[in-house]
Design a protein around this motif. Sequence first.
Motif, PDB file in Angstrom:
ATOM      1  N   GLY A  85      48.215  53.621   0.403  1.00 34.82           N
ATOM      2  CA  GLY A  85      48.966  53.300  -0.802  1.00 34.82           C
ATOM      3  C   GLY A  85      48.155  52.378  -1.695  1.00 34.82           C
ATOM      4  N   CYS A  86      48.681  52.172  -2.888  1.00 37.11           N
ATOM      5  CA  CYS A  86      48.009  51.271  -3.826  1.00 37.11           C
ATOM      6  C   CYS A  86      49.082  50.561  -4.635  1.00 37.11           C
ATOM      7  CB  CYS A  86      47.093  52.073  -4.739  1.00 37.11           C
ATOM      8  SG  CYS A  86      46.446  51.103  -6.097  1.00 37.11           S
ATOM      9  N   VAL A  87      49.175  49.257  -4.468  1.00 39.04           N
ATOM     10  CA  VAL A  87      50.149  48.471  -5.218  1.00 39.04           C
ATOM     11  C   VAL A  87      49.379  47.585  -6.193  1.00 39.04           C
ATOM     12  CG1 VAL A  87      52.258  47.099  -5.061  1.00 39.04           C
ATOM     13  CG2 VAL A  87      51.476  48.381  -3.069  1.00 39.04           C
ATOM     14  N   ILE A  88      49.686  47.748  -7.467  1.00 36.75           N
ATOM     15  CA  ILE A  88      48.985  46.978  -8.507  1.00 36.75           C
ATOM     16  C   ILE A  88      49.970  46.010  -9.145  1.00 36.75           C
ATOM     17  CG2 ILE A  88      47.673  47.117 -10.662  1.00 36.75           C
ATOM     18  CD1 ILE A  88      46.731  49.906  -9.804  1.00 36.75           C
ATOM     19  N   GLN A  89      49.543  44.788  -9.274  1.00 36.29           N
ATOM     20  CA  GLN A  89      50.444  43.744  -9.776  1.00 36.29           C
ATOM     21  C   GLN A  89      50.865  44.014 -11.222  1.00 36.29           C
ATOM     22  OE1 GLN A  89      48.978  39.659  -9.742  1.00 36.29           O
ATOM     23  NE2 GLN A  89      50.989  39.033  -9.049  1.00 36.29           N
ATOM     24  N   GLY A  90      52.143  43.820 -11.486  1.00 36.65           N
ATOM     25  CA  GLY A  90      52.657  43.960 -12.854  1.00 36.65           C
ATOM     26  C   GLY A  90      53.099  42.608 -13.379  1.00 36.65           C
ATOM     27  N   ASP A  91      54.054  42.642 -14.294  1.00 32.45           N
ATOM     28  CA  ASP A  91      54.510  41.390 -14.923  1.00 32.45           C
ATOM     29  C   ASP A  91      55.650  40.730 -14.157  1.00 32.45           C
ATOM     30  OD1 ASP A  91      52.684  41.795 -16.916  1.00 32.45           O
ATOM     31  OD2 ASP A  91      54.092  42.943 -18.153  1.00 32.45           O
ATOM     32  N   THR A  92      56.166  41.400 -13.156  1.00 25.87           N
ATOM     33  CA  THR A  92      57.322  40.866 -12.425  1.00 25.87           C
ATOM     34  C   THR A  92      56.957  40.659 -10.954  1.00 25.87           C
ATOM     35  OG1 THR A  92      58.174  42.998 -11.707  1.00 25.87           O
ATOM     36  CG2 THR A  92      58.800  42.283 -13.930  1.00 25.87           C
ATOM     37  N   PRO A  93      57.820  39.966 -10.200  1.00 27.09           N
ATOM     38  CA  PRO A  93      57.520  39.729  -8.768  1.00 27.09           C
ATOM     39  C   PRO A  93      57.658  40.971  -7.891  1.00 27.09           C
ATOM     40  CG  PRO A  93      59.214  38.210  -9.588  1.00 27.09           C
ATOM     41  CD  PRO A  93      59.038  39.262 -10.631  1.00 27.09           C
ATOM     42  N   HIS A  94      57.944  42.125  -8.501  1.00 26.45           N
ATOM     43  CA  HIS A  94      58.121  43.367  -7.754  1.00 26.45           C
ATOM     44  C   HIS A  94      56.975  43.590  -6.759  1.00 26.45           C
ATOM     45  CE1 HIS A  94      60.556  47.115  -7.988  1.00 26.45           C
ATOM     46  NE2 HIS A  94      59.542  47.591  -7.298  1.00 26.45           N
ATOM     47  N   PHE A  95      55.775  43.344  -7.235  1.00 26.02           N
ATOM     48  CA  PHE A  95      54.547  43.487  -6.431  1.00 26.02           C
ATOM     49  C   PHE A  95      54.677  42.784  -5.082  1.00 26.02           C
ATOM     50  CE2 PHE A  95      50.393  41.472  -5.426  1.00 26.02           C
ATOM     51  CZ  PHE A  95      49.546  42.585  -5.376  1.00 26.02           C
ATOM     52  N   ASP A  96      55.135  41.528  -5.134  1.00 28.40           N
ATOM     53  CA  ASP A  96      55.221  40.736  -3.894  1.00 28.40           C
ATOM     54  C   ASP A  96      56.220  41.335  -2.916  1.00 28.40           C
ATOM     55  OD1 ASP A  96      53.461  38.629  -4.869  1.00 28.40           O
ATOM     56  OD2 ASP A  96      55.066  38.256  -6.287  1.00 28.40           O
ATOM     57  N   TYR A  97      57.345  41.811  -3.455  1.00 33.86           N
ATOM     58  CA  TYR A  97      58.354  42.394  -2.557  1.00 33.86           C
ATOM     59  C   TYR A  97      57.826  43.658  -1.892  1.00 33.86           C
ATOM     60  CZ  TYR A  97      61.672  39.104  -4.550  1.00 33.86           C
ATOM     61  OH  TYR A  97      62.302  37.953  -4.931  1.00 33.86           O
TER      62      TYR A  97
END
Length: 155
Positions: A85-97
């Motif tokens: 998978g690939c998770v790229i950080q955005g403007d919200t804490p969604h990434f961390d969750y």
Amino acid sequence: MAGPLTSGKVSSKVNLAKKTFAIVVAEWNEEITEALYDGAVTCLKSHGVKKENIIRKSVPGSFELSLGALWLAEEKKVDAVICLGCVIQGDTPHFDYICQAVAYGITQAGLKTRKPVIFGVITTLNHQQALDRAGGKFGNKGEEAALTAIKMLNF
Ligand code: DLZ
């Protein structure tokens, strides 16, 4: 910086021609995850894994990797599961969750089934950092994940 699994070959005591690998691929950031998949498959084949013994399944996003991995690891014929998978950080804490959930879930899938379930998930701050790790200047994390699976089968 390179880790011990960067690329290349590992010597295997177990007969990899008799092992079945399942690869779960997240569809989010598809350009990256497909490159990870190519890296993983090339690596497995170069170590003697048979094409017909590589099972591929897709899930919508990295969050779903854990359950996909658990389902596959529960199958008797599957010896190891590789999660890509690939998770790229955005403007919200969604990434961390998502990152926390997928790391925990993949660990649980391995512990519950007592099979290697490998964390081949890139977690980056931007798209370029992901490209760098999907066949770019920092290698291919999919290949590293495949090498990790082989090493764990040799544990
Ligand atoms: C929703 C979401 C977001 C914002 N970003 C990513 C990402 O960078 N990488 C990824 O693999 N998935 C992302 N997702 C989707 C979630 O993983 C998941 O599929 C949805 O929240 C539905 O459960």
